[in-house]
Motif scaffolding. Sequence first.
Motif, PDB file in Angstrom:
ATOM      1  N   SER A  78       4.983  42.399  63.926  1.00 13.29           N
ATOM      2  CA  SER A  78       4.377  41.077  64.119  1.00 13.29           C
ATOM      3  C   SER A  78       3.428  40.717  62.978  1.00 13.29           C
TER       4      SER A  78
ATOM      5  N   THR B 294       4.612  35.241  57.049  1.00 16.96           N
ATOM      6  CA  THR B 294       4.463  33.809  57.260  1.00 16.96           C
ATOM      7  C   THR B 294       3.304  33.568  58.194  1.00 16.96           C
TER       8      THR B 294
ATOM      9  N   LYS C 252       3.932  37.578  61.241  1.00 16.44           N
ATOM     10  CA  LYS C 252       3.516  36.350  61.933  1.00 16.44           C
ATOM     11  C   LYS C 252       2.011  36.370  62.183  1.00 16.44           C
TER      12      LYS C 252
ATOM     13  N   ALA D   6       1.522  32.201  61.365  1.00 19.23           N
ATOM     14  CA  ALA D   6       2.043  31.959  62.710  1.00 19.23           C
ATOM     15  C   ALA D   6       2.310  30.469  62.842  1.00 19.23           C
TER      16      ALA D   6
END
Length: 195
Positions: free
Chosen positions: A134, A56, A137, A58
């Motif tokens: 991470s 996705t 994101k 951020a």
Amino acid sequence: MSTQETGLPPTWEVRHSNSKNLPYYFNASTKESRWEPPPGTDPEKIKTYMALHHSTAANPSSYSMGHSDKDGKIRAAHLLVKHRDSRRPSSWKEPEITRSKEEALGILRGYEKRIRGGELSLGDLATSESDCSSARKKGDLGFFGHGDMQKEFEQAAFALKPGEVSGVVNTASGVHLIERYVNSRKLDGDHRFRP
């Protein structure tokens, strides 16, 4: 979701952690859960599956905008390339990382060249290439202060000017490129930053 689609071994599936807002791997038979793919996972299939279903952009609204440089915290993103000597030589896309540190550095320098050349943003590359969870994101680590990250990472991140991308940063986790956000917000669609 089928094991053919994900490349996971039988009885393993991808689930989503509500507390961390990240996907993880779960074995329905043994009830084992882990952040990295289990041994026997097809690296190409899981990489493709995760990029399609669990990446996705951020989302600035998912973080409190009350944080700022004034309270000693900054917000940054990173792209991590692990190697076999990393403290955990596995990732969401590779159950066992066998590349040497020199190979990891070569890969990261290639990414750095593409970012500095304007071909792709750090966040766009992190989505499919970062060995950190991470990646989902766009590499966004949220807000952090002094003492929250490994020393080398923290020193490099805090030394960056807002909107700046670091050179190669070595830590026990692997090799990184770090981008410090401007005023803790992304401001335009191509993920470049302005004051």
